[in-house]
Design an enzyme around this catalytic site. Structure first.
Site, short mmCIF file in Angstrom:
data_model
loop_
_atom_site.label_atom_id
_atom_site.label_comp_id
_atom_site.label_asym_id
_atom_site.label_seq_id
_atom_site.Cartn_x
_atom_site.Cartn_y
_atom_site.Cartn_z
N ASP A 134 104.65 63.42 -3.97
CA ASP A 134 103.34 63.05 -4.49
C ASP A 134 103.18 63.49 -5.94
OD1 ASP A 134 102.58 61.93 -2.08
OD2 ASP A 134 101.57 63.74 -1.36
N TYR A 178 110.31 72.15 2.60
CA TYR A 178 109.27 72.32 1.59
C TYR A 178 108.79 73.77 1.60
CZ TYR A 178 108.53 67.33 0.61
OH TYR A 178 108.67 66.04 0.18
#
Length: 248
Positions: free
Chosen positions: A51, A109
């Site tokens: 993103d 992540y």
């Protein structure tokens, strides 16, 4: 010949990895530099989207090219042409069928949270002033391993065919003065990690009970989950591949 390029980037100035028609992306920036270095159009295929504003401390993409001699010199040239917020670390010759996205077997992540105002981390960590119950947050994180459908943590408008992901680990760890959420899965949905972190933080702040997470997951409703946390503190930290595709 096919190459995997290993890189890292600070995502602050970019609208994610993937090419965007009206915004700057990491992919576009790197493709322009490859064109300069190789004097040819070099389309890149990345390991997946990130993103806008999200960083990556380890990212892979693949491209096809004539043989590149003197790899170290080529990497040096790319880095001299790239802006300071993108760095190339390695270039790996791979099998012609190797695919940076489809052959990735796992992704990890990390999300960074600070509990004290920190002038050196304000661009890469999320500041949460109120005290967090990390034990509750870790208890809730283990619940994620019992589920595979994560529609409740996905962006509402998305073109995916399935919301199923296999999370293999999820935990909060303290690293000096920073609280880090680490999560590994075979794949992730758009906005998924930021929505998970936002929900776990609400549990840590005692805004919702740990048991509520089961209801949120089973609802499959994004509005039931917590608010997404800012992108600036999220890092794509690791991408795993089977060793077979790296062997020539």
């Amino acid at each position: 010949m096919r190459y995997f390029i290993k890189l890292a980037y600070n995502g602050k100035a970019y609208h994610g990895w993937q090419y965007q028609p009206n915004a700057i992306s990491v992919q576009e920036t790197l493709e322009k530099v490859l064109f300069t270095a190789l004097q040819a159009e070099i389309p890149l295929v990345g390991a997946g989207r990130t993103d806008a504003g999200v960083h990556s401390s380890e990212y892979f993409a693949h491209f096809d090219s004539k043989e590149i001699e003197h790899v170290d010199k080529f990497i040096y040239k790319l880095n001299s042409l790239l802006p300071e917020d993108i760095a190339v670390y390695n270039l790996i010759e791979v099998n012609d069928e190797a695919h940076a996205r489809f052959n990735a077997s796992g992704r990890s992540y990390e999300y960074y949270v600070v509990q004290q105002k920190n002038p050196f981390r304000f661009e890469t960590a999320h500041y949460v002033k109120n005290e967090l119950d990390v034990d509750k947050m870790n208890l809730a994180a283990t619940t994620l391993l019992d589920y595979t459908d994560f529609k409740c943590f996905s962006k509402s408008k998305t073109d995916v065919h399935t919301y199923n992901c296999k999370i293999v680990s999820a935990q909060w760890v303290k690293e000096n003065d920073v609280l880090v959420f680490k999560i590994t899965a075979d794949r992730f949905l758009r906005n998924m990690v930021r929505a998970i972190v936002g929900t776990l933080l609400e549990i840590g702040l005692s805004k919702i009970p740990v048991s509520r997470l089961h209801e949120i997951l089973e609802s499959r409703d994004r509005q039931e989950a917590g608010t997404s946390v800012p992108a600036k503190a999220l890092f794509l930290a690791k991408i795993e591949y089977p060793t077979s595709i790296l062997n020539k």
